[in-house]
Write a protein that holds these residues in place. Structure first.
Motif, PDB file in Angstrom:
ATOM      1  N   PHE A   1       7.041   4.573  -1.449  1.00  0.00           N
ATOM      2  CA  PHE A   1       5.717   4.897  -1.981  1.00  0.00           C
ATOM      3  C   PHE A   1       4.740   3.772  -1.654  1.00  0.00           C
ATOM      4  CE2 PHE A   1       2.726   3.964  -5.406  1.00  0.00           C
ATOM      5  CZ  PHE A   1       1.919   5.091  -5.340  1.00  0.00           C
ATOM      6  N   TYR A   2       5.135   2.526  -1.961  1.00  0.00           N
ATOM      7  CA  TYR A   2       4.230   1.389  -1.771  1.00  0.00           C
ATOM      8  C   TYR A   2       3.985   1.085  -0.293  1.00  0.00           C
ATOM      9  CZ  TYR A   2       4.192   0.665  -6.744  1.00  0.00           C
ATOM     10  OH  TYR A   2       4.000   0.838  -8.085  1.00  0.00           O
ATOM     11  N   TRP A   3       4.823   1.614   0.593  1.00  0.00           N
ATOM     12  CA  TRP A   3       4.575   1.469   2.029  1.00  0.00           C
ATOM     13  C   TRP A   3       3.301   2.239   2.419  1.00  0.00           C
ATOM     14  CZ3 TRP A   3       6.193  -1.439   5.902  1.00  0.00           C
ATOM     15  CH2 TRP A   3       5.915  -1.031   7.214  1.00  0.00           C
ATOM     16  N   HIS A   4       3.080   3.378   1.724  1.00  0.00           N
ATOM     17  CA  HIS A   4       1.967   4.268   2.072  1.00  0.00           C
ATOM     18  C   HIS A   4       0.770   4.189   1.133  1.00  0.00           C
ATOM     19  CE1 HIS A   4       4.359   6.226   5.130  1.00  0.00           C
ATOM     20  NE2 HIS A   4       5.324   6.411   4.257  1.00  0.00           N
ATOM     21  N   PHE A   5       1.004   3.803  -0.108  1.00  0.00           N
ATOM     22  CA  PHE A   5      -0.055   3.847  -1.119  1.00  0.00           C
ATOM     23  C   PHE A   5      -0.096   2.541  -1.900  1.00  0.00           C
ATOM     24  CE2 PHE A   5       1.463   8.187  -0.491  1.00  0.00           C
ATOM     25  CZ  PHE A   5       0.287   8.859  -0.197  1.00  0.00           C
ATOM     26  N   GLY A   6      -1.301   2.150  -2.253  1.00  0.00           N
ATOM     27  CA  GLY A   6      -1.470   0.952  -3.059  1.00  0.00           C
ATOM     28  C   GLY A   6      -1.410   1.228  -4.546  1.00  0.00           C
ATOM     29  N   SER A   7      -1.580   2.511  -4.923  1.00  0.00           N
ATOM     30  CA  SER A   7      -1.586   2.852  -6.338  1.00  0.00           C
ATOM     31  C   SER A   7      -1.325   4.351  -6.511  1.00  0.00           C
ATOM     32  CB  SER A   7      -2.945   2.507  -6.966  1.00  0.00           C
ATOM     33  OG  SER A   7      -3.958   3.349  -6.406  1.00  0.00           O
ATOM     34  N   ARG A   8      -1.013   4.728  -7.728  1.00  0.00           N
ATOM     35  CA  ARG A   8      -0.851   6.143  -8.056  1.00  0.00           C
ATOM     36  C   ARG A   8      -2.160   6.897  -7.804  1.00  0.00           C
ATOM     37  NH1 ARG A   8      -2.247   9.175 -12.549  1.00  0.00           N
ATOM     38  NH2 ARG A   8      -1.002  11.071 -12.827  1.00  0.00           N
ATOM     39  N   GLU A   9      -3.282   6.245  -8.072  1.00  0.00           N
ATOM     40  CA  GLU A   9      -4.583   6.872  -7.855  1.00  0.00           C
ATOM     41  C   GLU A   9      -4.761   7.272  -6.389  1.00  0.00           C
ATOM     42  OE1 GLU A   9      -8.929   5.071  -7.931  1.00  0.00           O
ATOM     43  OE2 GLU A   9      -8.203   5.474  -9.972  1.00  0.00           O
ATOM     44  N   GLU A  10      -4.323   6.418  -5.466  1.00  0.00           N
ATOM     45  CA  GLU A  10      -4.395   6.759  -4.039  1.00  0.00           C
ATOM     46  C   GLU A  10      -3.530   7.978  -3.726  1.00  0.00           C
ATOM     47  OE1 GLU A  10      -3.741   3.692  -1.120  1.00  0.00           O
ATOM     48  OE2 GLU A  10      -4.777   2.217  -2.378  1.00  0.00           O
ATOM     49  N   LEU A  11      -2.373   8.061  -4.360  1.00  0.00           N
ATOM     50  CA  LEU A  11      -1.487   9.212  -4.165  1.00  0.00           C
ATOM     51  C   LEU A  11      -2.148  10.482  -4.692  1.00  0.00           C
ATOM     52  CD1 LEU A  11       1.225  10.519  -3.403  1.00  0.00           C
ATOM     53  CD2 LEU A  11       2.069   9.816  -5.662  1.00  0.00           C
ATOM     54  N   VAL A  12      -2.760  10.404  -5.852  1.00  0.00           N
ATOM     55  CA  VAL A  12      -3.454  11.560  -6.418  1.00  0.00           C
ATOM     56  C   VAL A  12      -4.591  11.977  -5.485  1.00  0.00           C
ATOM     57  CG1 VAL A  12      -4.909  12.344  -8.337  1.00  0.00           C
ATOM     58  CG2 VAL A  12      -2.801  11.089  -8.811  1.00  0.00           C
ATOM     59  N   GLU A  13      -5.347  11.011  -4.972  1.00  0.00           N
ATOM     60  CA  GLU A  13      -6.432  11.330  -4.031  1.00  0.00           C
ATOM     61  C   GLU A  13      -5.897  12.034  -2.782  1.00  0.00           C
ATOM     62  OE1 GLU A  13      -8.227   7.496  -3.460  1.00  0.00           O
ATOM     63  OE2 GLU A  13      -9.622   7.778  -5.137  1.00  0.00           O
ATOM     64  N   ALA A  14      -4.758  11.578  -2.270  1.00  0.00           N
ATOM     65  CA  ALA A  14      -4.155  12.206  -1.093  1.00  0.00           C
ATOM     66  C   ALA A  14      -3.700  13.631  -1.415  1.00  0.00           C
ATOM     67  CB  ALA A  14      -2.982  11.377  -0.583  1.00  0.00           C
ATOM     68  N   ALA A  15      -3.131  13.822  -2.600  1.00  0.00           N
ATOM     69  CA  ALA A  15      -2.709  15.168  -3.021  1.00  0.00           C
ATOM     70  C   ALA A  15      -3.916  16.087  -3.172  1.00  0.00           C
ATOM     71  CB  ALA A  15      -1.918  15.088  -4.326  1.00  0.00           C
ATOM     72  N   LEU A  16      -4.993  15.573  -3.726  1.00  0.00           N
ATOM     73  CA  LEU A  16      -6.212  16.370  -3.884  1.00  0.00           C
ATOM     74  C   LEU A  16      -6.812  16.734  -2.532  1.00  0.00           C
ATOM     75  CD1 LEU A  16      -7.838  14.536  -6.924  1.00  0.00           C
ATOM     76  CD2 LEU A  16      -6.802  16.819  -6.903  1.00  0.00           C
ATOM     77  N   GLN A  17      -6.747  15.825  -1.571  1.00  0.00           N
ATOM     78  CA  GLN A  17      -7.238  16.122  -0.221  1.00  0.00           C
ATOM     79  C   GLN A  17      -6.378  17.197   0.427  1.00  0.00           C
ATOM     80  OE1 GLN A  17     -10.082  15.301   1.162  1.00  0.00           O
ATOM     81  NE2 GLN A  17      -9.541  16.531   2.919  1.00  0.00           N
TER      82      GLN A  17
ATOM     83  N   MET B   1      18.871   7.310   6.361  1.00  0.00           N
ATOM     84  CA  MET B   1      17.775   7.959   5.651  1.00  0.00           C
ATOM     85  C   MET B   1      16.498   7.765   6.482  1.00  0.00           C
ATOM     86  SD  MET B   1      16.187   7.294   1.812  1.00  0.00           S
ATOM     87  CE  MET B   1      17.076   5.806   1.556  1.00  0.00           C
ATOM     88  N   SER B   2      15.783   8.848   6.725  1.00  0.00           N
ATOM     89  CA  SER B   2      14.553   8.756   7.495  1.00  0.00           C
ATOM     90  C   SER B   2      13.408   8.309   6.603  1.00  0.00           C
ATOM     91  CB  SER B   2      14.237  10.098   8.149  1.00  0.00           C
ATOM     92  OG  SER B   2      13.995  11.056   7.157  1.00  0.00           O
ATOM     93  N   ARG B   3      12.428   7.690   7.224  1.00  0.00           N
ATOM     94  CA  ARG B   3      11.267   7.203   6.482  1.00  0.00           C
ATOM     95  C   ARG B   3      10.342   8.381   6.161  1.00  0.00           C
ATOM     96  NH1 ARG B   3       8.076   2.222   8.701  1.00  0.00           N
ATOM     97  NH2 ARG B   3       9.870   1.235   7.806  1.00  0.00           N
TER      98      ARG B   3
ATOM     99  N   GLN C   1       4.220  13.599   3.348  1.00  0.00           N
ATOM    100  CA  GLN C   1       5.331  14.095   2.529  1.00  0.00           C
ATOM    101  C   GLN C   1       5.165  13.658   1.073  1.00  0.00           C
ATOM    102  OE1 GLN C   1       8.246  12.426   5.302  1.00  0.00           O
ATOM    103  NE2 GLN C   1       9.265  14.443   5.304  1.00  0.00           N
ATOM    104  N   TRP C   2       4.732  12.445   0.858  1.00  0.00           N
ATOM    105  CA  TRP C   2       4.461  11.985  -0.500  1.00  0.00           C
ATOM    106  C   TRP C   2       3.317  12.795  -1.125  1.00  0.00           C
ATOM    107  CZ3 TRP C   2       6.761   9.000  -4.030  1.00  0.00           C
ATOM    108  CH2 TRP C   2       7.791   8.153  -3.612  1.00  0.00           C
TER     109      TRP C   2
END
Length: 192
Positions: free
Chosen positions: A41-57, A1-3, A8-9
Motif C-alpha cells: 500500500f505504502y509503495w503506491h499511496f502516502g495515505s488512506r486519503e490518497e487511496l480513497v481519491e484513487a477509488a473515487l477517480q 508473489m507479484s507486485r 489494483q489497490w
C-alpha cells in the motif's frame, strides 16, 4: 508473489466502499483481501486519503466517463443514446452499490466533492442530449434533472423496496421506455 499495482489497490478500495461505505476502506483489511502487506500500500499511496481519491477517480471513470464515451462512439441518435443510457443504468447488472454508498457518505468532503463533480458531468451529458433533440437549454437542463432524479429514485428503491420495481426483462424495458417517453413529451418539432 507479484507486485500489486496502484489500480489494483484502487479497485479493491472501490469494491470495499461499494460493499460497506467509506468506513470499509481500511488499509489492513484490504491488504489481507489482496494477499499482500501494508508495505505494498505504502509503495503506491502516502495515505488512506490518497487511496480513497484513487477509488473515487476509478468510480468516476467506470461509472460515468467510460459510459459517456461508449455512448458517443456508437454513432446513435440522441434518442437512441438516451434509450441506451436508461437501459444500461436500469439494468439489473448495473453497478449501483458505489453510488448508493457514496450518497450515504456525502458528508465527507472528499466524497462530497466527487459526487458534485460526477453529478454535474452526468447532468451535463444528459442535458446535451436533450439540447440535441431540440429542447432549449433551460428546458434541457430541467429534463436532465428529472432524468437524474428518476435514476436516484430507482437506486433508493433498489435498496429499500426492490420488489416495487419491474422484474428484469420486458417489464423493466417497458419501465425504462415509459420514463423516456415522459421525458421526451413536449419535444420541440425538428426544424428543416
Amino acid at each position: 508473489m507479484s507486485r500489486l499495482s496502484r489500480e489494483q489497490w484502487a479497485s479493491a478500495a472501490l469494491d470495499a466502499l461499494s460493499g460497506g461505505g467509506l468506513a470499509a476502506v481500511a488499509v489492513e483489511p484490504l491488504a489481507v483481501r489482496l494477499g499482500t502487506t501494508k508495505g505494498s500500500f505504502y509503495w503506491h499511496f502516502g495515505s488512506r486519503e490518497e487511496l480513497v481519491e484513487a477509488a473515487l477517480q476509478l468510480w468516476r471513470q467506470a461509472g460515468t466517463t467510460s459510459i459517456i464515451e461508449r455512448l458517443e462512439a456508437g454513432g446513435a441518435s440522441a434518442t437512441q443514446r438516451l434509450r441506451q443510457l436508461f437501459t444500461q443504468v436500469f439494468a439489473p447488472q448495473a453497478r449501483t452499490d458505489a453510488d448508493l454508498a457514496l450518497l450515504a457518505d456525502a458528508g465527507n468532503p472528499l466524497v462530497a466533492s466527487a459526487l458534485a463533480e460526477v453529478t454535474e458531468q452526468r447532468l451535463g451529458y444528459i442535458a446535451a442530449l436533450f439540447r440535441e433533440l431540440g429542447f432549449p437549454p433551460a428546458r434541457a437542463r430541467r429534463r436532465a434533472l428529472l432524468a437524474y432524479s428518476a435514476y436516484l429514485g430507482q437506486l433508493q428503491l433498489l435498496r429499500t423496496a426492490p420488489g416495487l420495481l419491474p422484474k428484469p426483462g420486458p417489464a423493466r424495458t417497458a419501465y425504462a421506455d415509459d420514463i423516456l417517453a415522459t421525458l421526451l413529451a413536449g419535444r420541440p418539432e425538428p426544424t428543416e
